[in-house]
Scaffold this motif. Sequence first.
Motif: not given
Length: 177
Positions: A27-49
């Motif tokens: 829904r957010f037109p500028l989503a592709s310009t943002w970097t999403i980092l996940s902290a807390g526990q290692p996991h595989s990177n997750i493709d949101l599309g």
Amino acid sequence: MLVYGRPSAQRNAFSLIVEGLRIWRHRFPLASTWTILSAGQPHSNIDLGDGVVIKSMGKLSLKNYAYALGESSVGLSLMVSPHPSYPPLEMAHYGMWVITNKYENKDISLWHDNILSINDCSPENIANNLITLCQRIEADPMSGWEGKSHIEDYVSDAPLFPFIEELCELLQKSADF
């Protein structure tokens, strides 16, 4: 954007975070310009599309956690328990806009201007609130630094133990006997 959620800890509602981010990305037109980092526990990177990925940073050292906080503008950290929930507080005090949720009688949005505590933790509501906060940052990247803490002494330079010198003197005197 920095998300805190451990996939193995159900109380962090990691699956809700991921689903909310999937809807946000759509829904957010500028989503592709943002970097999403996940902290807390290692996991595989997750493709949101469309090239938007939640990049796992795993458990961070304090130095790397501070760096991630300082480089982020929006935070997302949910709780499904009466846990103290420090990540949203830390994020807000680093100038980030933060989404968390209310839990029974706990509403930490009362503790800092930058914290939005939502009642509805549906992925759609998470996404809608993320869009609002991201638009706020797009309009004014420094806006998070205007928020104020409502917890006296949460971040303070005051000595943690002002009585320590007196205690040392008393211990030294008792050792001299």
